[in-house]
Design an enzyme around this catalytic site. Structure first.
Site, PDB file in Angstrom:
ATOM      1  N   GLU A  27      27.892  24.631  26.253  1.00 54.98           N
ATOM      2  CA  GLU A  27      26.541  24.776  25.744  1.00 54.98           C
ATOM      3  C   GLU A  27      26.430  24.160  24.358  1.00 54.98           C
ATOM      4  OE1 GLU A  27      23.203  28.317  25.312  1.00 54.98           O
ATOM      5  OE2 GLU A  27      25.292  28.805  24.927  1.00 54.98           O
TER       6      GLU A  27
ATOM      7  N   SER B 279      25.086  31.874  16.408  1.00 52.77           N
ATOM      8  CA  SER B 279      24.499  31.564  15.101  1.00 52.77           C
ATOM      9  C   SER B 279      25.446  30.713  14.270  1.00 52.77           C
ATOM     10  CB  SER B 279      24.154  32.850  14.344  1.00 52.77           C
ATOM     11  OG  SER B 279      25.327  33.449  13.831  1.00 52.77           O
ATOM     12  N   ASN B 280      24.859  29.944  13.346  1.00 53.97           N
ATOM     13  CA  ASN B 280      25.671  29.045  12.533  1.00 53.97           C
ATOM     14  C   ASN B 280      26.646  29.799  11.637  1.00 53.97           C
ATOM     15  OD1 ASN B 280      24.180  27.132  13.795  1.00 53.97           O
ATOM     16  ND2 ASN B 280      23.526  26.063  11.944  1.00 53.97           N
ATOM     17  N   GLU B 281      26.292  31.016  11.242  1.00 55.39           N
ATOM     18  CA  GLU B 281      27.230  31.817  10.458  1.00 55.39           C
ATOM     19  C   GLU B 281      28.485  32.119  11.272  1.00 55.39           C
ATOM     20  OE1 GLU B 281      23.285  32.150   8.685  1.00 55.39           O
ATOM     21  OE2 GLU B 281      24.027  32.384  10.727  1.00 55.39           O
TER      22      GLU B 281
ATOM     23  N   GLN C 147      19.775  34.305  31.156  1.00 47.42           N
ATOM     24  CA  GLN C 147      21.070  34.660  30.590  1.00 47.42           C
ATOM     25  C   GLN C 147      21.009  35.986  29.854  1.00 47.42           C
ATOM     26  OE1 GLN C 147      22.361  32.574  26.960  1.00 47.42           O
ATOM     27  NE2 GLN C 147      24.237  32.020  28.037  1.00 47.42           N
ATOM     28  N   GLY C 148      21.789  36.953  30.287  1.00 47.75           N
ATOM     29  CA  GLY C 148      21.829  38.254  29.646  1.00 47.75           C
ATOM     30  C   GLY C 148      23.066  38.417  28.782  1.00 47.75           C
ATOM     31  N   TYR C 149      23.069  37.739  27.637  1.00 43.59           N
ATOM     32  CA  TYR C 149      24.194  37.818  26.707  1.00 43.59           C
ATOM     33  C   TYR C 149      23.839  38.677  25.484  1.00 43.59           C
ATOM     34  CZ  TYR C 149      27.268  34.173  28.747  1.00 43.59           C
ATOM     35  OH  TYR C 149      28.117  33.455  29.541  1.00 43.59           O
ATOM     36  N   SER C 150      22.929  38.174  24.643  1.00 47.71           N
ATOM     37  CA  SER C 150      22.641  38.809  23.359  1.00 47.71           C
ATOM     38  C   SER C 150      22.031  40.196  23.534  1.00 47.71           C
ATOM     39  CB  SER C 150      21.690  37.937  22.540  1.00 47.71           C
ATOM     40  OG  SER C 150      22.294  36.714  22.199  1.00 47.71           O
TER      41      SER C 150
END
Length: 390
Positions: free
Chosen positions: A249, A373-375, A131-134
């Site tokens: 996800e 992320s949770n933030e 997966q090329g997301y971040s």
């Protein structure tokens, strides 16, 4: 490469849930290699390839895909049972982005040529996807991504960098979020692109983590030529597809099984050390045990939505938050009760046998980051659920 079974010839959804669960459980317990149960790290393709091909030959490698595309065609209810039984037996996760993300994406948003080309190779284990997301400085805030795809005749020229790409060193292909219109609003200028990892200009550099594993990688793209035919869906409409994938996800990242397993390990270690005579420990343990029970109830609520065929809303972020933070607190408690040995990697000696406490701690650290992320999840809940002013 062995060809996958294109159909099992069985209507699994016609079975009652108890019979289906018993069938799945018996298969996992008798066929899954015992030495791969509850792996302490993500398994590499070479380690779990044979199991993947076993599932492929049985027609079980893609439980959620329609049977017409070579899957089991499971209803949401049966799919949850399938996943629960995998977790119960400690089945290691294969490099499964092709099964869980690319396949469903192409089935719903791809064209006939893409489905005919890619789906059989995913089932057969010929194509392994990452997966090329971040990106650097654009992790959970995906709309700020800077990897750019510029049209050049029948190709795009792609330049940029992806990071935290899970097991990219084993992948044959990558799916990318790329910016194809720099003038449009950020969400509207993104496209979903498929690329072969052997394409000139793609290079991979593994990232070694504190536990010594190389689960994640950096992927560099320098003047990479990708055919325009590899765009999935409409040009500049990739963000809609990406959001749909992330919603599902997050529900699976919110499974209570990980926390239930950690809680059982805490209980086992505490019994060996006689800590249930300590009221301070019992108080901390009881609060976490109740959190795990509440997590199971919350998970069940979202699963019921999936069973009814409803679209998951932004409130699914609650599940990802609760699951990963409960798991982190359990991991912290496990390290704490091990005392001076809690910081030692590998098995440590406790009364009644050895145990490994630090691996759970290591696994819990990235859990609050991946999948958004949770933030960022808190921001989603604040803006989209509570409708608080930004």
């Amino acid at each position: 490469m062995n060809k996958p079974s294109t159909t099992t010839g069985t209507d699994w959804n016609a079975l009652d849930n108890s019979s289906f669960r018993a069938t799945v459980r018996e298969f996992f317990e008798t066929r899954y290699p015992k030495d791969l149960r509850y792996p302490k790290r993500r398994l590499r393709w070479a380690e779990i390839r044979d199991w993947y091909l076993t599932l492929s030959q049985k027609g079980w490698v893609a439980p959620s895909w329609p049977s017409s595309y070579g899957g089991m065609g499971l209803s949401p209810e049966k799919l949850i049972i399938f996943i629960e039984e995998q977790e119960r037996w400690g089945v290691g996760r294969a490099p499964d982005m092709g099964i869980t993300m690319v396949g469903p994406l192409l089935i719903h948003h791809g064209n006939d040529a893409q489905r005919a080309d890619y789906l059989p190779k995913i089932l057969a284990g010929e194509h392994i996807w990452c997966q090329g997301y971040s990106e650097p400085n654009s992790g959970s805030d995906l709309v700020s991504l800077r990897t750019e795809a510029v049209a050049d005749g029948e190709h795009f020229i792609v330049n940029g960098q992806k990071t935290w790409t899970t097991l990219a060193q084993d992948a044959t292909h990558i799916f990318l979020l790329v910016r194809t219109d720099k003038q449009a609003k950020k969400q509207q200028g993104i496209s979903f692109l498929l690329a072969d990892m052997k394409t000139p200009g793609i290079s991979v550099r593994p990232i070694r983590n504190i536990a010594g594993s190389e689960d994640f990688c950096e992927v560099f793209l320098e003047n990479v030529r990708v055919p325009r035919a590899n765009i999935v869906g409409e040009l500049n409409k990739g963000w809609t597809i990406a959001k749909a994938l992330l919603g599902f996800e997050r529900i699976f990242l919110g499974s209570p099984k990980q926390s239930q397993y950690a809680l059982a390990r805490v209980q086992e270690a505490a019994q060996r050390l006689g800590l249930f005579q300590d009221t301070g420990f019992v108080d901390r343990y009881t609060k976490l045990a109740l959190d795990v029970a509440d997590l199971g109830a919350l998970y069940g609520r979202f699963i019921e939505q999936v069973k009814r065929g409803e679209t998951l809303g932004p409130d699914v972020s609650m599940l990802k938050l609760f699951a990963t933070e409960t798991y982190s607190r359990l991991a912290d408690l496990l390290v704490d009760i091990a005392g001076s040995s809690g910081g030692m990697p590998g098995d440590i000696a406790l009364p009644g046998g050895k145990t490994d406490v630090l691996t759970t701690f290591y696994n819990a650290r990235p859990a609050t980051i991946y999948g958004g992320s949770n933030e960022v999840q808190r921001n989603i809940l604040a803006a989209s659920v509570l409708q608080l002013p930004s």
